[in-house]
Motif scaffolding. Structure first.
Motif, PDB file in Angstrom:
ATOM      1  N   ILE A 166       0.844  -1.192   0.000  1.00  0.00           N
ATOM      2  CA  ILE A 166       0.000   0.000   0.000  1.00  0.00           C
ATOM      3  C   ILE A 166       0.881   1.245   0.000  1.00  0.00           C
ATOM      4  N   THR A 167       0.676   2.111  -0.972  1.00  0.00           N
ATOM      5  CA  THR A 167       1.330   3.417  -1.004  1.00  0.00           C
ATOM      6  C   THR A 167       0.373   4.430  -0.383  1.00  0.00           C
ATOM      7  N   LEU A 168       0.791   5.008   0.734  1.00  0.00           N
ATOM      8  CA  LEU A 168      -0.076   5.939   1.455  1.00  0.00           C
ATOM      9  C   LEU A 168      -0.147   7.279   0.731  1.00  0.00           C
ATOM     10  N   PRO A 169      -1.244   7.986   0.903  1.00  0.00           N
ATOM     11  CA  PRO A 169      -1.343   9.320   0.297  1.00  0.00           C
ATOM     12  C   PRO A 169      -0.325  10.273   0.923  1.00  0.00           C
ATOM     13  N   THR A 170       0.124  11.231   0.123  1.00  0.00           N
ATOM     14  CA  THR A 170       1.097  12.214   0.592  1.00  0.00           C
ATOM     15  C   THR A 170       0.517  13.617   0.456  1.00  0.00           C
ATOM     16  N   ILE A 171       1.058  14.535   1.262  1.00  0.00           N
ATOM     17  CA  ILE A 171       0.574  15.924   1.273  1.00  0.00           C
ATOM     18  C   ILE A 171       1.779  16.848   1.193  1.00  0.00           C
ATOM     19  N   VAL A 172       1.713  17.838   0.299  1.00  0.00           N
ATOM     20  CA  VAL A 172       2.708  18.914   0.233  1.00  0.00           C
ATOM     21  C   VAL A 172       1.951  20.236   0.180  1.00  0.00           C
ATOM     22  N   GLY A 173       2.587  21.292   0.671  1.00  0.00           N
ATOM     23  CA  GLY A 173       1.905  22.587   0.681  1.00  0.00           C
ATOM     24  C   GLY A 173       2.876  23.750   0.715  1.00  0.00           C
ATOM     25  N   THR A 174       2.407  24.885   0.227  1.00  0.00           N
ATOM     26  CA  THR A 174       3.145  26.155   0.279  1.00  0.00           C
ATOM     27  C   THR A 174       2.149  27.258   0.614  1.00  0.00           C
TER      28      THR A 174
ATOM     29  N   ILE B 184      -1.505  20.200  -1.957  1.00  0.00           N
ATOM     30  CA  ILE B 184      -1.711  19.124  -2.941  1.00  0.00           C
ATOM     31  C   ILE B 184      -1.698  17.792  -2.182  1.00  0.00           C
ATOM     32  N   VAL B 185      -2.768  17.019  -2.342  1.00  0.00           N
ATOM     33  CA  VAL B 185      -2.864  15.682  -1.747  1.00  0.00           C
ATOM     34  C   VAL B 185      -2.806  14.650  -2.873  1.00  0.00           C
ATOM     35  N   THR B 186      -1.759  13.820  -2.859  1.00  0.00           N
ATOM     36  CA  THR B 186      -1.625  12.744  -3.848  1.00  0.00           C
ATOM     37  C   THR B 186      -2.181  11.456  -3.249  1.00  0.00           C
ATOM     38  N   TYR B 187      -3.058  10.754  -3.984  1.00  0.00           N
ATOM     39  CA  TYR B 187      -3.847   9.679  -3.399  1.00  0.00           C
ATOM     40  C   TYR B 187      -3.059   8.425  -3.020  1.00  0.00           C
ATOM     41  N   GLY B 188      -2.019   8.064  -3.682  1.00  0.00           N
ATOM     42  CA  GLY B 188      -1.397   6.757  -3.464  1.00  0.00           C
ATOM     43  C   GLY B 188      -2.070   5.715  -4.338  1.00  0.00           C
ATOM     44  N   ASN B 189      -1.814   4.433  -4.078  1.00  0.00           N
ATOM     45  CA  ASN B 189      -2.331   3.379  -4.973  1.00  0.00           C
ATOM     46  C   ASN B 189      -3.690   2.840  -4.558  1.00  0.00           C
TER      47      ASN B 189
ATOM     48  N   TYR C 233     -12.703  26.757  -0.782  1.00  0.00           N
ATOM     49  CA  TYR C 233     -11.304  26.351  -0.793  1.00  0.00           C
ATOM     50  C   TYR C 233     -10.759  26.150  -2.205  1.00  0.00           C
ATOM     51  N   GLY C 234     -11.569  26.435  -3.218  1.00  0.00           N
ATOM     52  CA  GLY C 234     -11.099  26.290  -4.599  1.00  0.00           C
ATOM     53  C   GLY C 234     -10.636  24.881  -4.913  1.00  0.00           C
ATOM     54  N   VAL C 235     -11.411  23.907  -4.475  1.00  0.00           N
ATOM     55  CA  VAL C 235     -10.997  22.509  -4.612  1.00  0.00           C
ATOM     56  C   VAL C 235     -11.025  22.072  -6.074  1.00  0.00           C
ATOM     57  N   GLN C 236      -9.972  21.351  -6.467  1.00  0.00           N
ATOM     58  CA  GLN C 236      -9.915  20.674  -7.764  1.00  0.00           C
ATOM     59  C   GLN C 236      -9.370  19.267  -7.533  1.00  0.00           C
TER      60      GLN C 236
ATOM     61  N   HIS D  24      -4.928  13.084  -7.704  1.00  0.00           N
ATOM     62  CA  HIS D  24      -4.602  14.017  -6.636  1.00  0.00           C
ATOM     63  C   HIS D  24      -5.742  15.004  -6.404  1.00  0.00           C
ATOM     64  N   PHE D  25      -5.564  15.795  -5.356  1.00  0.00           N
ATOM     65  CA  PHE D  25      -6.579  16.718  -4.862  1.00  0.00           C
ATOM     66  C   PHE D  25      -5.843  18.010  -4.476  1.00  0.00           C
ATOM     67  N   THR D  26      -6.318  19.161  -4.954  1.00  0.00           N
ATOM     68  CA  THR D  26      -5.686  20.448  -4.619  1.00  0.00           C
ATOM     69  C   THR D  26      -6.729  21.370  -4.019  1.00  0.00           C
TER      70      THR D  26
END
Length: 848
Positions: free
Chosen positions: A478-486, A495-500, A522-525, A530-532
């Motif tokens: 299982i690849t867990l989701p990751t989160i990065v932000g600025t 940005i939330v990347t879903y994983g597998n 929140y201007g979600v896309q 992924h999810f921003t």
């Protein structure tokens, strides 16, 4: 007939027929001729007497001297007595095989003829075949002969035709006379040649009987035949005895015991054993052949003993199903041939073809899991089986598939033959196939489970039997989701990347689940990977860590929550500084100020803030901000001059706190010079203590029912083990005490209830009183006083003589005590039981 030969065309291979003939003879006489053929088709056997063709049924075969047996490969053996109903003086045999498929033509019929010539018989010939007993004796007495068994009247020549048979007397062992036509109708075989009388009986007939001969059960066929012609009567006594027991089995050896002195056949105690042979399938073996195959033949004072190894080359194994379980047997057909003389002249040849099958032996199939987790494919081997077992289908979690259907969709099912003739079956299933069940034991590992039921059959009977199997493996895949932000000047950019696993989680900003209403704010896309989102720094979910004159530091807390397993997949925090004007001074002498509630001052209520003058309140406030607007000359504002600058200053604060003390007061203090005992005491305070109750599966209190297991079903009077615990408290000086516990038919508001514990003690009105269990120091119980355990017997409520089937809820009230307290409830002593009182209350009764 096997079903495949009835329902389908056997094809060209079914027309092959290999025939061989064996005239089985000794130096003196012969009993039967054997025709052996390898049959790969379905056949109906006919016999011919030269003038007509008669279908050979099982009853006719036993009556007329025929026996047939097939092994699992389809090899069929036919035994035909030389004096069968359709033979002649030169022992001709004529058979016709009819093959059966979807169509019958002239090519499906095969004629078989063979002739064996023999000249010399023993005085008495006895044959024990697999389905009949046979005896034939001479009907003419030689001059000067004193052979036993012949009693003549006026005529010295015995009749030779069945038309001269007057009657026949069976011995059961009582005498039972029958007329000739009744004997034939009953299924016995009677025939004559110019010189011999032939009698034949199938096994298990009404007029045969069982006799124990020296420890061996034998079936006896015994009769006297009366021939009558003119004024002469001839009596011929005949008897046959064939073994139906005498076998002993071990896993490796079959031992066959035959009585040496067969009393139903021998008149005298003294006799000479002239010849002794053993063989297989009617063919004699010499000593060299017997030794090579592991056979032995020995003679004691009481028995003739044949020893055969289980699994020897002349027998075969066969599969069976007993109670839906796989078993095997081993079958072999030894032959025993004896030649003995009684008195001076009478010689008896006694031959037994004795088919032996060992008792069924359980052979549970073994499931071997050869799966390598990293390959992503289940690899399962099932076996071993005999050659007569076929794999027809497999039941998966999604349903049943034939072997062909499974292979067509990418599941690899194969059969493997082994050098010893047995076979195994293998199946390979990718983890990604929908028939594989998937579960997650934690955030990173997946457990793959493959439940199977192999549908097997045994040929040629088409006997079905199942064999279940369950294999599983765990893989860190299982690849867990990751989160990065600025951040920019006004927003958090995330940005939330879903994983597998895709988007299998909820996103929380602070404690707020991002719902559809917040998508626009929140201007979600989002897409499949992924999810921003763009979160304003003034959003309600942002926590302020620091507020300065011209900036504020805000923090965004993000949580990815997987609801099915209640897992935190990722916790993310991002803190940034944003420009924000806190104070503005206007030329008209007006001052504005913004107060920001920060995390370190969580108890402050912005609406309660004021300037130096307590009457100067915020013009606007909410849960996070207080906004002030006031004139420079008001609200306690001070003015200070610095060189060419004039500074107006005010303070924002919460209302002050004051304490008042009397200027003159006297306090009395009492003390003792002798040191006293330091008694512990508890200071008053405010806080929360958490108490939980759960149900154990057994009195060990090591395993408990989970929340998803409820409601629990139990039989009446079965014990229920409850545990009440003070959780998350490390204080060894406190103790949990159960004050009251009771049961209701719903979640607590029902008028129907029954007390289980009253004021810390058992309910004396209950004939099945509550039992308290002590709690000792254990690995999971560092503070035994924090737990209480008790046991009740399962019961149900009865109202108006009607048993209620509602769920029963158990409730408890607990008290937290200092271990040194002496209060009534904390140190209660319970009274003894004062008799058994039947449960009852407002026409409500209870049944255990």
């Amino acid at each position: 007939l096997p079903p495949e030969c009835i329902m389908s065309d056997p094809g060209p291979s079914c027309l092959k027929l290999e025939l061989s003939y064996l005239c089985l003879k000794s130096d003196r006489a012969v009993n039967c001729v054997r025709v052996v053929w390898n049959v790969v088709m379905c056949v109906m056997l006919d016999v011919s007497d030269g003038s007509q063709v008669v279908p050979l049924t099982s009853s006719l075969a036993a009556k007329c001297g025929y026996s047939m047996e097939s092994d699992p490969w389809g090899n069929t053996k036919l035994y035909a007595s030389l004096l069968n109903c359709f033979g002649d003086q030169v022992f001709d045999i004529a058979l016709r095989l009819r093959m059966y498929g979807n169509e019958v033509s002239e090519e499906d019929v095969h004629e078989i003829r063979h002739t064996c010539k023999y000249k010399q018989w023993a005085s008495r010939e006895i044959l024990c075949e697999r389905n009949f007993m046979e005896i034939h004796t001479p009907t003419q007495q030689k001059q000067g002969s004193k052979e036993t068994g012949f009693k003549y009247g006026a005529s010295s020549e015995a009749p030779t035709s069945l038309h001269n048979v007057w009657r026949m007397v069976f011995y059961t062992p009582k005498e039972k006379p029958m007329m000739m036509e009744d004997v034939l109708k009953a299924g016995y075989g009677v025939s004559t040649t110019p010189s011999r009388l032939v009698l034949r009986s199938p096994y298990g007939m009404e007029d045969t009987y069982t006799q124990n001969v020296n420890g061996v059960q034998m079936e006896v066929f015994k009769m006297t035949t009366y021939f009558k012609r003119e004024w002469a009567v001839t009596m011929v006594d005949t008897a046959a005895a064939c073994p139906t027991g005498g076998l002993q089995f071990t896993d490796k050896v079959i031992t066959w015991y035959m009585p040496r002195h067969i009393t139903p056949l021998m008149i005298y105690n003294q006799y000479d054993l002239l010849e002794l042979y053993m063989g297989i399938d009617g063919k004699r073996l010499d000593t060299t052949q017997m030794n090579a195959k592991g056979y032995s033949l020995s003679v004691t004072n009481s028995h003739v003993i044949i020893s055969l190894p289980v699994g020897g080359p002349d027998g075969y194994y066969k599969s069976h199903v007993l109670d839906y379980q796989y078993h095997t047997t081993y079958s072999i057909e030894p032959m025993l041939e004896l030649l003995w003389r009684e008195g001076q002249s009478e010689i008896t040849r006694y031959k037994v073809h004795y088919p032996i099958t060992t008792p069924p032996k359980a052979e549970p199939p073994q499931v071997t899991d050869n799966t390598v987790a990293k390959s992503g494919v289940f690899d399962v081997l099932l076996g071993t089986f005999l050659h007569d077992v076929e794999l027809m289908n497999i039941t998966f979690s999604s349903g049943v598939m034939t072997v062909a259907e499974a292979n067509a969709r990418g599941i690899n099912v194969q059969q493997h033959g082994l050098p010893n003739g047995s076979r195994t079956f293998s199946i390979q299933v990718p983890f990604s196939d929908p028939v594989v069940l998937k579960s997650h034991i934690n955030q990173e590992f997946t457990t793959y489970t493959l439940p199977l039921i192999f549908g097997l059959i045994i040929l040629p009977e088409y006997t079905p039997f199942p064999h279940p199997a369950l294999v599983e493996t765990t893989l860190q895949d299982i690849t867990l989701p990751t989160i990065v932000g600025t951040c920019d000047d006004e927003h958090f950019l995330v940005i939330v990347t879903y994983g597998n696993q895709g988007k299998n989680f909820h996103i929380y900003v602070g404690t707020q689940n991002i719902s559809a209403e917040l998508y626009t704010d929140y201007g979600v896309q989002e897409n499949s990977t992924h999810f921003t989102m763009t979160v304003p720094f003034l959003a309600n979910e942002i926590v302020f860590e620091l507020a300065q004159q011209s900036l504020v530091r805000g923090r965004l807390d993000l949580t990815l929550w997987e609801p099915i397993n209640s897992w935190h997949l990722n916790n993310f925090s991002l803190a940034c500084e944003f420009p924000l004007t806190m104070t503005e001074c206007f030329s008209n002498g007006t001052i504005t100020a913004l107060a920001v509630k920060v995390e370190s001052a969580a108890q402050i209520v912005p609406s309660q803030l004021s300037l130096t003058d307590p009457l100067c309140k915020p013009k606007f406030s909410n849960s996070r901000f207080a906004y002030f607007s006031f004139a420079a000359s008001s609200c306690g504002t001070t003015r200070t001059f610095y060189d060419d600058v004039m500074v107006y200053q005010n303070e924002i604060s919460v209302p002050g706190i004051s304490c008042y003390y009397l200027l003159n007061d006297t306090q009395t203090l009492t003390f003792f010079t002798k040191p006293g005992r330091n008694e512990p005491f508890a200071e008053l305070g405010v806080g929360e203590l958490q108490v939980g109750m759960r149900l154990a599966k057994d009195p060990s209190y090591n395993s408990f029912y989970m929340e998803e297991d409820y409601p629990i079903t139990q039989y009446l009077q079965q014990p229920l083990y409850f545990e009440v615990e003070l959780v998350q408290s490390p204080d060894p000086q406190i103790e949990l005490v159960l004050e009251n516990c009771w049961a209701t038919v719903n979640d607590g508001v029902s008028v129907m209830s029954w007390d289980l514990i009253v004021n810390g003690c058992e309910n004396l009105d209950d004939r099945y009183q509550t039992t308290f269990h002590p709690v000792g120091l254990e690995d999971r119980v560092p503070y035994p006083p924090h737990l209480k355990r008790f046991e009740i017997k399962m019961f149900t409520f009865v109202k108006d003589d009607t048993v209620l089937r509602d769920q029963i809820f158990v409730h408890c009230e607990a008290v937290i005590c200092d271990i040194n307290q002496t209060d009534t409830i904390c140190k209660r002593r319970c009274p003894s039981q004062q008799g058994n009182i039947k449960r009852g209350m407002n026409q409500i009764s209870f049944i255990h």
